[in-house]
Scaffold this active site. Structure first.
Site, PDB file in Angstrom:
ATOM      1  N   GLY A 213       0.783  -1.236   0.000  1.00  0.00           N
ATOM      2  CA  GLY A 213       0.000   0.000   0.000  1.00  0.00           C
ATOM      3  C   GLY A 213       0.806   1.273   0.000  1.00  0.00           C
ATOM      4  N   THR A 214       2.134   1.164  -0.113  1.00  0.00           N
ATOM      5  CA  THR A 214       2.985   2.361  -0.029  1.00  0.00           C
ATOM      6  C   THR A 214       2.626   3.398  -1.079  1.00  0.00           C
ATOM      7  OG1 THR A 214       4.768   0.914   0.718  1.00  0.00           O
ATOM      8  CG2 THR A 214       5.366   3.149   0.092  1.00  0.00           C
ATOM      9  N   CYS A 216      -0.135   3.800  -2.989  1.00  0.00           N
ATOM     10  CA  CYS A 216      -1.476   4.364  -2.802  1.00  0.00           C
ATOM     11  C   CYS A 216      -1.470   5.381  -1.665  1.00  0.00           C
ATOM     12  CB  CYS A 216      -2.484   3.255  -2.482  1.00  0.00           C
ATOM     13  SG  CYS A 216      -2.580   1.938  -3.700  1.00  0.00           S
TER      14      CYS A 216
END
Length: 273
Positions: A213-214, A216
């Site tokens: 998720g980095t 996003c």
């Protein structure tokens, strides 16, 4: 009783991550953590967990348009962030919607998942280059996405400069080249450029494999800063600091790659209270 004033409004246009670490879920968590009201337009549903993406079901363009119009025409937006747009029709639809919206747009040209699963059809690349990126206030490709869009392979900081120039050639006002995939040294280095100004953003590289998720999260944090009225360099600097903390606090979940911790600031405050 007098109603409280609404916080700044920020809209994410992206796919769902059923595991909660990336996509719409990460975007909304980030927006809440950074003090803006998050709203969403769902572009696709994924069956996803810590081990990978097990299925993708794209929504029709008319469903994306209906969601977008429902939010923007009634509630309004102060910034928009785009993420997973898996096909050319979706890219073209969202580009047209952005063109009619008077708000800054952060475009995260999502190409593959953290696990290497393709999330953008090769037939959509021209639409991203020609329709979507010209609508972007800030484009936030990682190095794999730079290669996908431009053909350039980035191996050094000098290469990142060339990558920024190449991405800017597609029309965004600013390019944020994410250098985390360089994988060298003790720093994670990103470059923000508008072709004239350069801002290098450096942070310690954390020895933590739980980084789902980095991308996003960073794009949503930039959009949250723009929604709050920050200029682009300040919004990106604040987003980098938030993501660095979230990466440091990333936690194991399931049997694979866990997510960054979107609530790390709240947890730290609880621990020190």
């Amino acid at each position: 009783m007098t109603p409280h004033p609404a916080p700044p409004r920020c809209l994410t246009v992206a796919g769902s991550d059923s595991g909660g670490g990336a996509g719409i879920q990460a975007d909304l968590k980030t927006m809440l953590a950074l003090g803006v009201h998050g709203m969403s337009v769902l572009t696709a549903v994924t069956a996803q967990n810590s081990l990978g993406v097990h299925g993708v079901w794209e929504l029709p363009a008319e469903a994306v348009t209906a969601q977008y119009r429902a939010v923007v025409d009634d509630i309004g937006v102060a910034a928009v962030k785009t993420g997973m747009l898996s096909s050319a029709p979706l890219v073209e639809t969202v580009a047209e919607l952005l063109a009619g919206t008077d708000a800054p747009a952060v475009v995260d040209p999502v190409g593959v998942s953290k696990h290497g699963d393709a999330l953008l059809a090769t037939t959509a690349l021209d639409a991203v280059r020609e329709e979507l990126l010209p609508r972007a206030t800030v484009a936030t490709p990682n190095l794999d996405e730079v290669a996908q869009l431009t053909g350039l392979r980035v191996h050094s900081e000098d290469d990142m400069r060339r990558a920024a120039d190449a991405v800017l050639g597609f029309g965004p006002r600013w390019a944020l080249i994410k250098g985390g995939h360089l994988g060298t040294g003790h720093e994670a280095v990103d470059l923000l450029s508008d072709g004239e100004q350069e801002l290098w953003l450096r942070a310690p590289r954390h020895d933590n494999r739980h980084t789902h998720g980095t991308g996003c999260t960073l794009a949503s944090a930039v959009a949250a800063g723009l929604a709050r009225g920050l200029p682009v360099p300040e919004a990106v600097t604040a987003a980098k600091a938030y993501v660095t903390g979230a990466l440091a606090a990333g936690f194991a979940l399931g049997g694979g790659i866990g997510p960054v911790d979107h609530a790390w600031q709240w947890r730290r405050a609880q621990e020190t209270a």
